[in-house]
Write a protein that holds these residues in place. Structure first.
Motif, mmCIF file in Angstrom:
data_model
loop_
_atom_site.group_PDB
_atom_site.id
_atom_site.type_symbol
_atom_site.label_atom_id
_atom_site.label_comp_id
_atom_site.label_asym_id
_atom_site.label_seq_id
_atom_site.Cartn_x
_atom_site.Cartn_y
_atom_site.Cartn_z
ATOM 1 N N SER A 186 0.871 -1.263 0.137
ATOM 2 C CA SER A 186 0.040 0.009 -0.018
ATOM 3 C C SER A 186 0.741 1.354 -0.113
ATOM 4 N N CYS A 187 2.322 1.102 -0.135
ATOM 5 C CA CYS A 187 2.929 2.533 0.040
ATOM 6 C C CYS A 187 3.142 3.128 -1.380
ATOM 7 N N PRO A 188 3.321 4.322 -1.627
ATOM 8 C CA PRO A 188 3.429 5.048 -2.761
ATOM 9 C C PRO A 188 4.396 4.131 -3.813
ATOM 10 N N THR A 189 4.148 4.219 -5.029
ATOM 11 C CA THR A 189 4.729 3.298 -5.840
ATOM 12 C C THR A 189 6.295 3.409 -6.167
ATOM 13 N N ASP A 190 6.840 4.949 -5.685
ATOM 14 C CA ASP A 190 7.917 5.140 -5.991
ATOM 15 C C ASP A 190 8.892 4.805 -4.919
ATOM 16 N N LEU A 191 8.212 4.429 -3.769
ATOM 17 C CA LEU A 191 8.998 3.953 -2.513
ATOM 18 C C LEU A 191 9.147 2.266 -2.458
ATOM 19 N N ARG A 192 8.571 1.851 -3.427
ATOM 20 C CA ARG A 192 8.315 0.327 -3.299
ATOM 21 C C ARG A 192 9.723 -0.471 -3.320
ATOM 22 N N PRO A 193 10.742 -0.229 -4.126
ATOM 23 C CA PRO A 193 11.886 -0.639 -4.100
ATOM 24 C C PRO A 193 12.853 -0.581 -2.925
ATOM 25 N N ALA A 194 12.677 0.698 -2.253
ATOM 26 C CA ALA A 194 13.358 0.882 -0.833
ATOM 27 C C ALA A 194 12.584 0.119 0.038
ATOM 28 N N VAL A 195 11.286 -0.047 0.097
ATOM 29 C CA VAL A 195 10.669 -0.795 1.122
ATOM 30 C C VAL A 195 10.868 -2.170 1.087
ATOM 31 N N ALA A 196 10.888 -2.756 -0.350
ATOM 32 C CA ALA A 196 10.949 -3.989 -0.506
ATOM 33 C C ALA A 196 12.270 -4.476 -0.117
ATOM 34 N N ARG B 169 12.836 10.459 3.492
ATOM 35 C CA ARG B 169 14.276 10.690 3.844
ATOM 36 C C ARG B 169 14.915 9.546 4.295
ATOM 37 N N ILE B 170 14.337 8.920 5.292
ATOM 38 C CA ILE B 170 15.121 7.677 5.857
ATOM 39 C C ILE B 170 15.526 6.528 4.793
ATOM 40 N N LEU B 171 14.437 6.316 4.031
ATOM 41 C CA LEU B 171 14.626 5.227 3.132
ATOM 42 C C LEU B 171 15.436 5.626 2.045
ATOM 43 N N ALA B 172 15.611 6.661 1.840
ATOM 44 C CA ALA B 172 16.742 7.290 0.767
ATOM 45 C C ALA B 172 18.101 7.260 1.305
ATOM 46 N N GLY B 173 18.150 6.933 2.885
ATOM 47 C CA GLY B 173 19.527 7.141 3.677
ATOM 48 C C GLY B 173 20.116 8.355 3.693
ATOM 49 N N ARG B 174 19.138 9.266 3.888
ATOM 50 C CA ARG B 174 19.750 10.625 4.372
ATOM 51 C C ARG B 174 19.572 10.873 5.735
#
Length: 287
Positions: free
Chosen positions: A159-169, A282-287
């Motif tokens: 259910s997360c935004p599409t652009d976040l799916r790789p980072a969440v996965a 921000r956190i999932l992007a490693g910042r």
């Protein structure tokens, strides 16, 4: 047509009740000095509210040895298509509000007590056979901690935004330590859900769908993580440094970065909360 909040307040005899707070699940109004009403959003089920009331009673019993208050429900009702509960009003102001004007040693003492109470939640006696949520979502429960961590990320991934799916996965197989003993974990313990008078915490609010049986260290990690500016805009860099020092004192810094990333993956479903989503990104992007 379902009743509005104003209809319910009039039904209860308090048409001028003051709004204390609103979240994704409910609005809370002060009926008087001793009681509040928690009005659930439209579509809420009475059975779910009754289940929550039962959990609150269990937590209150398990927390009798602690100095701070926890919520409970005097009654749960359904009326004209809406569900609400009348609850004791807990004393204190949100820590998030107190941080706006408090300074010096009193501020430091408040933050230390905020972090100390997070650590005490583990001592509330709640027992379940599996790791996972205490309300609903039984399919997320697992016999091992890693199984729950993965299942929860999979749920957010759907259910997360599409652009976040790789980072969440990528968080599905994140490495976190295995607890030696399961404990109650609030998981939404941040300054807005904690009340205090002066520098002393008086109550912890909103044990609910995010509350789990899990690793007690996750409470300490999340209490610090949620001091980030997106979630707690009135917390300062000095506040965050104090909190990180507290983690270091308890030898909890090594796994904190991974725990924080997992928390961001967990909350990535909350697209209706812009500030929280900025933090997740921000956190999932490693910042």
């Amino acid at each position: 047509m379902s009743a509005t909040d104003l209809d319910i307040l009039a039904y209860l005899g308090h048409p001028q009740a003051t709004l204390l707070g609103a979240g994704s699940e409910a609005q809370v109004y002060a009926l008087d000095d001793a009681h509040v009403v928690r009005i659930l959003r439209g579509g809420a089920a009475l059975a779910d509210a009754e289940q929550r009331a039962g959990l609150m009673a269990e937590i209150k019993t398990g927390a009798r040895h602690l100095k701070f208050q926890v919520p409970s429900a005097d009654s749960v009702q359904a009326w004209n298509g809406r569900v609400f509960s009348v609850e004791p009003r807990l004393s204190g102001q949100p820590v998030s509000q107190l941080l706006k004007g408090m300074s010096g040693p009193e501020r430091a003492d408040l933050l230390i007590d905020y972090l100390s109470v997070a650590d005490q939640i583990r001592t509330i006696s709640i027992h379940r056979p599996d790791y996972g949520p205490l309300l609903g979502d039984a399919e997320l429960c697992a016999t091992d901690w890693k199984g729950f961590l993965r299942a929860r990320v999979e749920r957010s991934l759907a259910s997360c935004p599409t652009d976040l799916r790789p980072a969440v996965a990528a968080m599905r197989d994140i490495v976190l330590p295995v607890p030696t003993q399961a404990a109650l974990v609030h998981m939404d313990y941040f300054p807005g859900n904690v009340l205090a008078q002066g520098s002393t915490v008086t109550a912890v609010l909103d044990f609910g769908p995010s509350t789990i049986i899990g690793d007690a260290r996750m409470e300490a990690w999340s209490a610090v993580a949620y001091l980030d500016s997106e979630i707690s805009p009135d917390a300062t860099e000095a506040d965050r440094a104090l909190a990180m020092g507290r983690l270091a004192e308890h030898n909890l810094t090594a796994h904190y970065p991974n725990a924080k990333r997992w928390l961001a993956a967990y909350w990535s479903f909350a697209a209706d909360d812009p500030a929280l989503m900025r933090w997740c990104r921000r956190i999932l992007a490693g910042r």
